[in-house]
Enzyme design. Structure first.
Site, PDB file in Angstrom:
ATOM      1  N   GLY A   1      49.760 -30.105  65.953  1.00  0.00           N
ATOM      2  CA  GLY A   1      49.138 -29.526  67.173  1.00  0.00           C
ATOM      3  C   GLY A   1      49.321 -28.169  67.674  1.00  0.00           C
ATOM      4  O   GLY A   1      50.018 -27.411  66.492  1.00  0.00           O
ATOM      5  N   CYS A   2      49.299 -27.741  68.666  1.00  0.00           N
ATOM      6  CA  CYS A   2      49.509 -26.430  69.129  1.00  0.00           C
ATOM      7  C   CYS A   2      51.112 -26.096  68.773  1.00  0.00           C
ATOM      8  O   CYS A   2      51.968 -26.773  69.349  1.00  0.00           O
ATOM      9  CB  CYS A   2      49.517 -26.165  70.689  1.00  0.00           C
ATOM     10  SG  CYS A   2      49.950 -24.651  71.425  1.00  0.00           S
TER      11      CYS A   2
END
Length: 218
Positions: free
Chosen positions: A11-12
């Protein structure tokens, strides 16, 4: 001190770095891009899905203080490996769940952790990929939450991700309700209402402390 490296994508990278750099034994972390086909990718290029890279975090750690297996467990405890090409509201192949192993030993340790989860019946879409060049991201991405004073919205380190999504209640009114949708549904939990201690599928025990809407571990 014995310095070793690991590369994780889930993810981020802002949130992943925020959680990884706080783990015991971690010396430093760097956010960047890896797993793609273009040299020196930029954030706009990765975001546009033109380079094939994942947002990732390079973790440098003291192998006398922690292990690669422990970092793999943390990796799975801060994201939902059942989600493909995205994490929470961040959707796209750059947000995929992927472990970039640097040697066969790392691959074997990651496979063992994944097997623990699969044996429990959990869905794991995490890729295991030989590491290639890691390209550090732009400076404004490094230690983003430390600079802004914010908190990760996709990577809340609860370390007790509950199997069924829903709302968990405690007996203590000073504790807050939280939605396990935020934390993802990954691990079994055994809860002791007398101490507010929890045990994860990995066998460790943790204490939950809620202050307003913030979830923290003591």
């Amino acid at each position: 001190m014995k310095t070793e490296k690991a590369i994780f994508a889930c993810g981020c990278f802002w949130g992943v770095q925020h959680q990884m750099e706080r783990a015991a034994g971690v010396i430093r972390t760097t956010v960047g891009y890896t797993g793609g086909h273009k040299e020196n990718p930029t954030y706009p290029e990765v975001k546009a899905h033109t380079t094939g890279h994942a947002e990732a975090v390079l973790v440098e750690y003291d192998a006398t203080q922690t292990t690669y297996t422990d970092l793999c467990k943390l990796f799975f405890e801060i994201h939902d490996p059942a989600q493909t090409d995205g994490q929470g509201p961040d959707i796209g192949p750059q947000y995929r769940s992927e472990i970039f192993y640097l040697n066969d030993e790392q691959k074997q340790q990651a496979e063992k952790v994944i097997q623990i989860l699969k044996d429990k019946g959990y869905e794991v879409h995490t890729r295991l990929t030989p590491a290639t060049t890691f390209w550090p991201a732009e400076e404004y991405h490094q230690h983003y939450y430390d600079k802004t004073g914010g908190e990760p919205y996709c990577h809340i380190r609860v370390k007790i991700l509950i199997r069924k999504r829903g709302t968990f209640h405690t007996e203590n009114p000073s504790f807050y309700l939280f939605s396990t949708k935020i934390c993802s549904s990954l691990l079994d939990v055994i809860y002791n209402p007398g101490t507010h201690f929890f045990r994860t599928v990995f066998g460790s025990t943790f204490h939950l402390n809620f202050r307003c809407t913030h979830i923290g571990i003591q």
